[in-house]
Design a protein around this motif. Structure first.
Motif, PDB file in Angstrom:
ATOM      1  N   ILE A   1     -35.840 -10.653  31.253  1.00 33.56           N
ATOM      2  CA  ILE A   1     -36.182  -9.277  30.912  1.00 33.56           C
ATOM      3  C   ILE A   1     -35.633  -8.966  29.520  1.00 33.56           C
ATOM      4  CG2 ILE A   1     -35.883  -6.851  31.535  1.00 33.56           C
ATOM      5  CD1 ILE A   1     -35.697  -7.709  34.439  1.00 33.56           C
ATOM      6  N   TYR A   2     -36.499  -8.495  28.643  1.00 28.26           N
ATOM      7  CA  TYR A   2     -36.120  -8.172  27.269  1.00 28.26           C
ATOM      8  C   TYR A   2     -36.241  -6.668  27.052  1.00 28.26           C
ATOM      9  CZ  TYR A   2     -36.752 -13.174  26.324  1.00 28.26           C
ATOM     10  OH  TYR A   2     -36.662 -14.532  26.345  1.00 28.26           O
ATOM     11  N   THR A   3     -35.299  -6.147  26.301  1.00 30.08           N
ATOM     12  CA  THR A   3     -35.441  -4.774  25.839  1.00 30.08           C
ATOM     13  C   THR A   3     -36.392  -4.755  24.645  1.00 30.08           C
ATOM     14  OG1 THR A   3     -33.538  -4.966  24.364  1.00 30.08           O
ATOM     15  CG2 THR A   3     -33.115  -4.214  26.617  1.00 30.08           C
ATOM     16  N   MET A   4     -36.813  -3.558  24.266  1.00 24.50           N
ATOM     17  CA  MET A   4     -37.739  -3.459  23.145  1.00 24.50           C
ATOM     18  C   MET A   4     -37.088  -3.926  21.850  1.00 24.50           C
ATOM     19  SD  MET A   4     -40.764  -2.876  22.205  1.00 24.50           S
ATOM     20  CE  MET A   4     -41.438  -2.164  23.696  1.00 24.50           C
ATOM     21  N   LYS A   5     -35.779  -3.694  21.709  1.00 21.50           N
ATOM     22  CA  LYS A   5     -35.076  -4.141  20.505  1.00 21.50           C
ATOM     23  C   LYS A   5     -35.028  -5.661  20.442  1.00 21.50           C
ATOM     24  CE  LYS A   5     -30.739  -3.501  17.992  1.00 21.50           C
ATOM     25  NZ  LYS A   5     -29.385  -2.868  18.022  1.00 21.50           N
ATOM     26  N   GLU A   6     -34.719  -6.299  21.573  1.00 23.19           N
ATOM     27  CA  GLU A   6     -34.698  -7.762  21.606  1.00 23.19           C
ATOM     28  C   GLU A   6     -36.086  -8.338  21.350  1.00 23.19           C
ATOM     29  OE1 GLU A   6     -31.068  -8.186  24.891  1.00 23.19           O
ATOM     30  OE2 GLU A   6     -33.158  -8.515  25.458  1.00 23.19           O
ATOM     31  N   PHE A   7     -37.094  -7.686  21.913  1.00 26.45           N
ATOM     32  CA  PHE A   7     -38.462  -8.163  21.690  1.00 26.45           C
ATOM     33  C   PHE A   7     -38.841  -8.073  20.216  1.00 26.45           C
ATOM     34  CE2 PHE A   7     -42.926  -6.828  21.218  1.00 26.45           C
ATOM     35  CZ  PHE A   7     -43.542  -8.010  21.594  1.00 26.45           C
ATOM     36  N   LYS A   8     -38.450  -6.985  19.546  1.00 19.93           N
ATOM     37  CA  LYS A   8     -38.752  -6.838  18.122  1.00 19.93           C
ATOM     38  C   LYS A   8     -38.055  -7.923  17.304  1.00 19.93           C
ATOM     39  CE  LYS A   8     -41.421  -3.174  17.903  1.00 19.93           C
ATOM     40  NZ  LYS A   8     -42.780  -3.239  17.305  1.00 19.93           N
ATOM     41  N   GLU A   9     -36.815  -8.254  17.673  1.00 22.57           N
ATOM     42  CA  GLU A   9     -36.100  -9.309  16.950  1.00 22.57           C
ATOM     43  C   GLU A   9     -36.785 -10.658  17.134  1.00 22.57           C
ATOM     44  OE1 GLU A   9     -32.147  -9.157  18.380  1.00 22.57           O
ATOM     45  OE2 GLU A   9     -31.615  -7.314  17.288  1.00 22.57           O
ATOM     46  N   ILE A  10     -37.264 -10.927  18.348  1.00 19.89           N
ATOM     47  CA  ILE A  10     -37.968 -12.187  18.590  1.00 19.89           C
ATOM     48  C   ILE A  10     -39.270 -12.231  17.798  1.00 19.89           C
ATOM     49  CG2 ILE A  10     -39.136 -13.548  20.362  1.00 19.89           C
ATOM     50  CD1 ILE A  10     -37.050 -12.532  22.351  1.00 19.89           C
ATOM     51  N   GLU A  11     -39.991 -11.114  17.766  1.00 18.13           N
ATOM     52  CA  GLU A  11     -41.231 -11.061  16.988  1.00 18.13           C
ATOM     53  C   GLU A  11     -40.954 -11.268  15.500  1.00 18.13           C
ATOM     54  OE1 GLU A  11     -44.648 -10.355  17.715  1.00 18.13           O
ATOM     55  OE2 GLU A  11     -44.014 -11.093  19.668  1.00 18.13           O
ATOM     56  N   LYS A  12     -39.858 -10.688  15.022  1.00 19.93           N
ATOM     57  CA  LYS A  12     -39.507 -10.854  13.616  1.00 19.93           C
ATOM     58  C   LYS A  12     -39.151 -12.305  13.309  1.00 19.93           C
ATOM     59  CE  LYS A  12     -36.471  -8.873  10.083  1.00 19.93           C
ATOM     60  NZ  LYS A  12     -35.358  -7.920   9.825  1.00 19.93           N
ATOM     61  N   ALA A  13     -38.413 -12.943  14.233  1.00 18.20           N
ATOM     62  CA  ALA A  13     -38.062 -14.353  14.033  1.00 18.20           C
ATOM     63  C   ALA A  13     -39.309 -15.233  14.032  1.00 18.20           C
ATOM     64  CB  ALA A  13     -37.095 -14.799  15.122  1.00 18.20           C
ATOM     65  N   LYS A  14     -40.260 -14.942  14.922  1.00 16.36           N
ATOM     66  CA  LYS A  14     -41.503 -15.714  14.940  1.00 16.36           C
ATOM     67  C   LYS A  14     -42.284 -15.529  13.648  1.00 16.36           C
ATOM     68  CE  LYS A  14     -42.293 -15.764  19.946  1.00 16.36           C
ATOM     69  NZ  LYS A  14     -43.209 -15.331  21.041  1.00 16.36           N
ATOM     70  N   LEU A  15     -42.294 -14.311  13.129  1.00 17.62           N
ATOM     71  CA  LEU A  15     -43.010 -14.046  11.887  1.00 17.62           C
ATOM     72  C   LEU A  15     -42.372 -14.780  10.719  1.00 17.62           C
ATOM     73  CD1 LEU A  15     -45.236 -12.418  10.447  1.00 17.62           C
ATOM     74  CD2 LEU A  15     -43.575 -10.577  10.155  1.00 17.62           C
ATOM     75  N   HIS A  16     -41.040 -14.821  10.684  1.00 16.24           N
ATOM     76  CA  HIS A  16     -40.349 -15.515   9.596  1.00 16.24           C
ATOM     77  C   HIS A  16     -40.528 -17.020   9.685  1.00 16.24           C
ATOM     78  CE1 HIS A  16     -37.404 -11.945   8.772  1.00 16.24           C
ATOM     79  NE2 HIS A  16     -38.673 -11.636   8.602  1.00 16.24           N
ATOM     80  N   SER A  17     -40.668 -17.538  10.896  1.00 19.34           N
ATOM     81  CA  SER A  17     -40.799 -18.981  11.052  1.00 19.34           C
ATOM     82  C   SER A  17     -42.167 -19.497  10.605  1.00 19.34           C
ATOM     83  CB  SER A  17     -40.557 -19.369  12.512  1.00 19.34           C
ATOM     84  OG  SER A  17     -41.545 -18.786  13.350  1.00 19.34           O
ATOM     85  N   ARG A  18     -43.130 -18.612  10.421  1.00 15.57           N
ATOM     86  CA  ARG A  18     -44.459 -19.057   9.985  1.00 15.57           C
ATOM     87  C   ARG A  18     -44.479 -19.467   8.521  1.00 15.57           C
ATOM     88  NH1 ARG A  18     -48.272 -14.287  12.613  1.00 15.57           N
ATOM     89  NH2 ARG A  18     -47.686 -14.625  14.803  1.00 15.57           N
ATOM     90  N   PHE A  19     -43.596 -18.893   7.703  1.00 15.99           N
ATOM     91  CA  PHE A  19     -43.607 -19.142   6.272  1.00 15.99           C
ATOM     92  C   PHE A  19     -42.287 -19.785   5.855  1.00 15.99           C
ATOM     93  CE2 PHE A  19     -46.005 -15.296   7.236  1.00 15.99           C
ATOM     94  CZ  PHE A  19     -47.261 -15.653   6.769  1.00 15.99           C
ATOM     95  N   PRO A  20     -42.318 -20.658   4.877  1.00 14.87           N
ATOM     96  CA  PRO A  20     -41.053 -21.246   4.396  1.00 14.87           C
ATOM     97  C   PRO A  20     -40.223 -20.198   3.676  1.00 14.87           C
ATOM     98  CG  PRO A  20     -42.877 -21.901   2.993  1.00 14.87           C
ATOM     99  CD  PRO A  20     -43.485 -21.183   4.161  1.00 14.87           C
TER     100      PRO A  20
END
Length: 228
Positions: free
Chosen positions: A153-172
């Motif tokens: 179970i993720y809170t909305m804040k944790e989910f946003k951090e995961i989404e941000k990490a995924k977005l950063h991992s797409r680009f060098p």
């Protein structure tokens, strides 16, 4: 004569039919009047019953309480006098009484705040902008899918951090660049950042020559100017 006799019979039949129609019409009108009168009677009766219930359950109890409160001014005066006497006795015993002066053994106004740090603290739910309802619904769906995939179970804040990490991992990630850098982080950079080695190399990659021109200026030099 036979013709007149038939006409007379036809007239009698017509009159009888008209009388029958009028009788039925009068009967329908009378029944309709009775129905409307009965409906008005039931409507008035319903209003009377509602008014009676309101009087019995609202008006009379409220009036009774008002009369009791208004009639008990003597008790209020007596209680006020008792409170004043108690205050004067306490002042004579302590010498002075102020709000900021108190004895924790007798009364501690901060007892509950010491026992419970969350005492009298109000938690406000996060603000949800109605203009961003579609985005909120989309985030909720993505978070639900992530929870189903991971079983956590993720809170909305944790989910946003995961989404941000995924977005950063797409680009060098480029060091010392404005990629993935917030405005606050950019303002924290030193003023010598512009003269850093990275910025100098970046500027060298940009090749620009402002003096180059595709227009040939030589023919214009041979054109004689008219004498004024």
């Amino acid at each position: 004569q036979p013709l007149s006799f038939m006409e007379a019979l036809a007239e009698e039949d017509t009159e009888a039919a008209i009388q029958s129609i009028l009788y039925r019409e009068n009967y329908v009108i009378k029944e309709l009047d009775k129905s409307l009168q009965h409906h008005d009677f039931l409507k008035a009766r319903r209003k009377e019953m509602l008014h009676k219930r309101w009087v019995d359950h609202v008006a009379h109890p409220l009036q009774k309480k008002i009369i009791e409160k208004v009639g008990s001014y003597k008790k209020i005066k007596k209680r006020r006098q008792e409170e004043l006497d108690g205050f004067l006795k306490h002042v004579n015993k302590k010498g002075n009484v102020f709000i900021e002066h108190y004895d924790p053994k007798e009364y501690d106004p901060f007892y509950m705040s010491k026992e419970d740090p969350n005492f009298l603290k109000v938690t406000i739910p996060p603000f949800r902008d109605p203009l961003k309802k579609a985005q909120y619904d989309k985030d909720d769906e993505k978070r639900t899918l992530l929870q189903c995939e991971t079983g956590k179970i993720y809170t909305m804040k944790e989910f946003k951090e995961i989404e941000k990490a995924k977005l950063h991992s797409r680009f060098p990630r480029i060091s010392n660049s404005r990629h993935f850098m917030t405005p606050n982080e950019w303002l924290k950079l030193p003023t010598t950042y512009i003269e850093s080695e990275f910025c100098k190399r970046s500027r060298l990659k940009v090749k620009m020559n402002f003096n180059d021109c595709s227009f040939d200026m030589k023919p214009l030099t041979r054109v004689p100017h008219p004498v004024e």
